[in-house]
Design a protein around this motif. Structure first.
Motif, mmCIF file in Angstrom:
data_model
loop_
_atom_site.group_PDB
_atom_site.id
_atom_site.type_symbol
_atom_site.label_atom_id
_atom_site.label_comp_id
_atom_site.label_asym_id
_atom_site.label_seq_id
_atom_site.Cartn_x
_atom_site.Cartn_y
_atom_site.Cartn_z
ATOM 1 N N MET A 194 0.848 4.058 -2.991
ATOM 2 C CA MET A 194 0.464 5.449 -2.754
ATOM 3 C C MET A 194 1.616 6.414 -3.048
ATOM 4 O O MET A 194 1.388 7.514 -3.543
ATOM 5 C CB MET A 194 -0.017 5.650 -1.297
ATOM 6 C CG MET A 194 -1.265 4.881 -0.944
ATOM 7 S SD MET A 194 -2.561 4.854 -2.197
ATOM 8 C CE MET A 194 -3.196 6.489 -2.103
ATOM 9 N N LEU A 195 2.844 5.986 -2.772
ATOM 10 C CA LEU A 195 3.996 6.839 -3.103
ATOM 11 C C LEU A 195 4.078 7.043 -4.620
ATOM 12 O O LEU A 195 4.342 8.141 -5.094
ATOM 13 C CB LEU A 195 5.300 6.218 -2.588
ATOM 14 C CG LEU A 195 5.563 6.359 -1.083
ATOM 15 C CD1 LEU A 195 6.776 5.541 -0.676
ATOM 16 C CD2 LEU A 195 5.788 7.818 -0.687
ATOM 17 N N ALA A 218 -2.290 19.412 -5.508
ATOM 18 C CA ALA A 218 -1.249 19.056 -4.537
ATOM 19 C C ALA A 218 0.055 19.717 -4.959
ATOM 20 O O ALA A 218 0.273 19.965 -6.149
ATOM 21 C CB ALA A 218 -1.075 17.548 -4.485
ATOM 22 N N LYS A 269 1.525 6.813 -6.677
ATOM 23 C CA LYS A 269 0.373 7.637 -7.077
ATOM 24 C C LYS A 269 0.658 9.115 -6.824
ATOM 25 O O LYS A 269 0.286 9.963 -7.612
ATOM 26 C CB LYS A 269 -0.877 7.221 -6.294
ATOM 27 C CG LYS A 269 -1.592 6.018 -6.879
ATOM 28 C CD LYS A 269 -2.945 5.848 -6.223
ATOM 29 C CE LYS A 269 -3.689 4.675 -6.834
ATOM 30 N NZ LYS A 269 -5.028 4.501 -6.228
ATOM 31 N N ALA A 270 1.324 9.400 -5.696
ATOM 32 C CA ALA A 270 1.652 10.794 -5.363
ATOM 33 C C ALA A 270 2.624 11.348 -6.400
ATOM 34 O O ALA A 270 2.494 12.480 -6.852
ATOM 35 C CB ALA A 270 2.276 10.878 -3.977
ATOM 36 N N LEU A 312 0.827 -1.207 0.000
ATOM 37 C CA LEU A 312 0.000 0.000 0.000
ATOM 38 C C LEU A 312 0.868 1.267 0.000
ATOM 39 O O LEU A 312 0.625 2.208 -0.760
ATOM 40 C CB LEU A 312 -0.930 0.005 1.226
ATOM 41 C CG LEU A 312 -1.841 1.220 1.400
ATOM 42 C CD1 LEU A 312 -2.839 1.333 0.249
ATOM 43 C CD2 LEU A 312 -2.603 1.148 2.709
ATOM 44 N N ILE A 313 1.917 1.244 0.840
ATOM 45 C CA ILE A 313 2.827 2.403 0.912
ATOM 46 C C ILE A 313 3.457 2.650 -0.465
ATOM 47 O O ILE A 313 3.467 3.774 -0.973
ATOM 48 C CB ILE A 313 3.922 2.187 1.991
ATOM 49 C CG1 ILE A 313 3.298 2.198 3.390
ATOM 50 C CG2 ILE A 313 5.017 3.248 1.894
ATOM 51 C CD1 ILE A 313 4.211 1.699 4.502
ATOM 52 N N GLY A 364 3.006 10.289 -9.490
ATOM 53 C CA GLY A 364 2.365 10.364 -10.806
ATOM 54 C C GLY A 364 1.284 11.420 -10.898
ATOM 55 O O GLY A 364 0.648 11.579 -11.930
ATOM 56 N N GLY A 365 1.063 12.152 -9.810
ATOM 57 C CA GLY A 365 -0.018 13.145 -9.799
ATOM 58 C C GLY A 365 0.371 14.490 -10.380
ATOM 59 O O GLY A 365 -0.428 15.405 -10.423
ATOM 60 N N PHE A 366 1.624 14.599 -10.834
ATOM 61 C CA PHE A 366 2.081 15.897 -11.325
ATOM 62 C C PHE A 366 2.439 15.810 -12.797
ATOM 63 O O PHE A 366 3.295 15.043 -13.185
ATOM 64 C CB PHE A 366 3.287 16.367 -10.507
ATOM 65 C CG PHE A 366 2.979 16.448 -9.049
ATOM 66 C CD1 PHE A 366 2.306 17.540 -8.542
ATOM 67 C CD2 PHE A 366 3.307 15.409 -8.201
ATOM 68 C CE1 PHE A 366 1.974 17.599 -7.204
ATOM 69 C CE2 PHE A 366 2.984 15.466 -6.861
ATOM 70 C CZ PHE A 366 2.311 16.557 -6.355
#
Lengths: 227, 97
Positions: free
Chosen positions: A19-20, A86, A22-23, A15-16, A25-27
């Protein structure tokens, strides 16, 4: 995602990691600003080169479009800031670098524009004047003060934020573009002002326009993939 | 002998939120909701628990007349997350032996 689901050790690590990623890839950099500034510098440089090379005048200083580009840039920055959900640490640092670069560019433009008249005033105050001497004829003509090799200074400044961004984000087109820009700086030390204008145009194309177009294509591709 | 895993972090959604926030400077509520696929109500409850534990800071403001909630991990949250990962690694190593 469930509220209080208890996880095994492996699930927690998985999960960690997810999510890392995903964070990260959010930019997505849209490349709009790079395309804007690349186009503006390329157009101004090519028009200036044409004016000097073919000896004609468009009757206004084309570099004024660089100042005019601030207006759309403000709108782009406001729009991107509104859309940003973000803020990454990298983004915050790079944003600071580009802001400092913008301030330095305008400080340099101010210096280049103000120095000749300021120098002239100082010379006049001391009761002196500069002259240019023709070594063949011995003729002396008054020489107006100017900043020697100003295009070379601009070329160095162009490379700094682009190379930093390219290295920090591991974006090869920006690294290559900025290294070419350093190459153009070296060439500019040995050529006349006419070709400096061509080098500035090439710097705009390789440093910003091409990386900007690549970023834009990547962004649009990513956007299509998310539909 | 290994330490008990932090119960605040050892829950799926709270761990997901902390893992997201450790990688960013700050994030809007909608960004976290989008990335975790959680419902707004559930996410609000878990964010409040993380805030109560002092692991995150929650800011509320208005943007274009709409309420905007932003979350940011605190130094205490970073320490807790790092300790959680260390404990987890220890836990997994013990499991392998």
């Amino acid at each position: 995602m469930e509220e209080e689901k208890q996880l095994s050790g492996e699930e927690s690590l998985q999960l960690i990691t997810t999510m890392l990623q995903k964070a990260k890839g959010g930019f997505h950099e849209k490349g709009t600003s790079a395309i804007l500034w690349g186009s503006v510098v390329a157009i101004a440089g090519l028009v200036s080169f044409a004016e000097l090379y073919w000896d004609f005048s468009i009757r206004f200083d084309i570099w004024i479009i660089v100042l005019a580009a601030i207006v759309p840039q403000i709108f782009i920055s406001i729009k991107e800031s509104r859309e940003r959900k973000a803020r990454s640490y990298d983004g915050a640092y790079l944003s600071a670098i580009w802001t400092v670069y913008g301030i330095s560019m305008f400080a340099l433009m101010f210096y280049v524009n103000i120095m000749p008249s300021a120098t002239q005033r100082i010379l006049t105050a001391f009761g002196t004047e500069w002259f240019s001497k023709n070594l063949r004829t011995g003729e002396l003509t008054p020489l107006e003060p100017y900043v020697v090799g100003r295009s070379s200074i601009f070329l160095i400044l162009f490379s700094i934020p682009t190379l930093t961004t390219g290295m920090a984000t591991r974006f090869k087109p920006m690294i290559i573009g900025s290294l070419l820009c350093y190459g153009f700086f070296v060439i500019s030390c040995f050529v006349i002002n006419t070709y400096d204008m061509l080098l500035l145009a090439l710097a705009g194309i390789f440093n910003w326009l091409i990386p900007g177009i690549i970023l834009r294509r990547r962004y649009l591709k990513g956007k299509c993939a998310n539909v | 002998m290994f330490k008990e895993l932090d119960p605040i972090l050892h829950s799926q959604l709270r761990l997901a939120v902390m893992s997201l926030l450790i990688g960013v400077k700050e994030a809007e509520f909608t960004f976290i909701k989008e990335k975790t696929n959680a419902t707004a109500g559930n996410l609000s409850v878990q964010i409040q628990k993380l805030k109560d534990a002092g692991y995150i800071e929650v800011g509320k403001q208005f943007k274009d007349n709409y309420p905007l909630t932003t979350c940011k991990i605190t130094p205490k949250g970073i320490d807790a997350f790092e300790n959680y990962v260390k404990d987890l690694q220890q836990y997994l190593q013990v499991g392998k032996q």
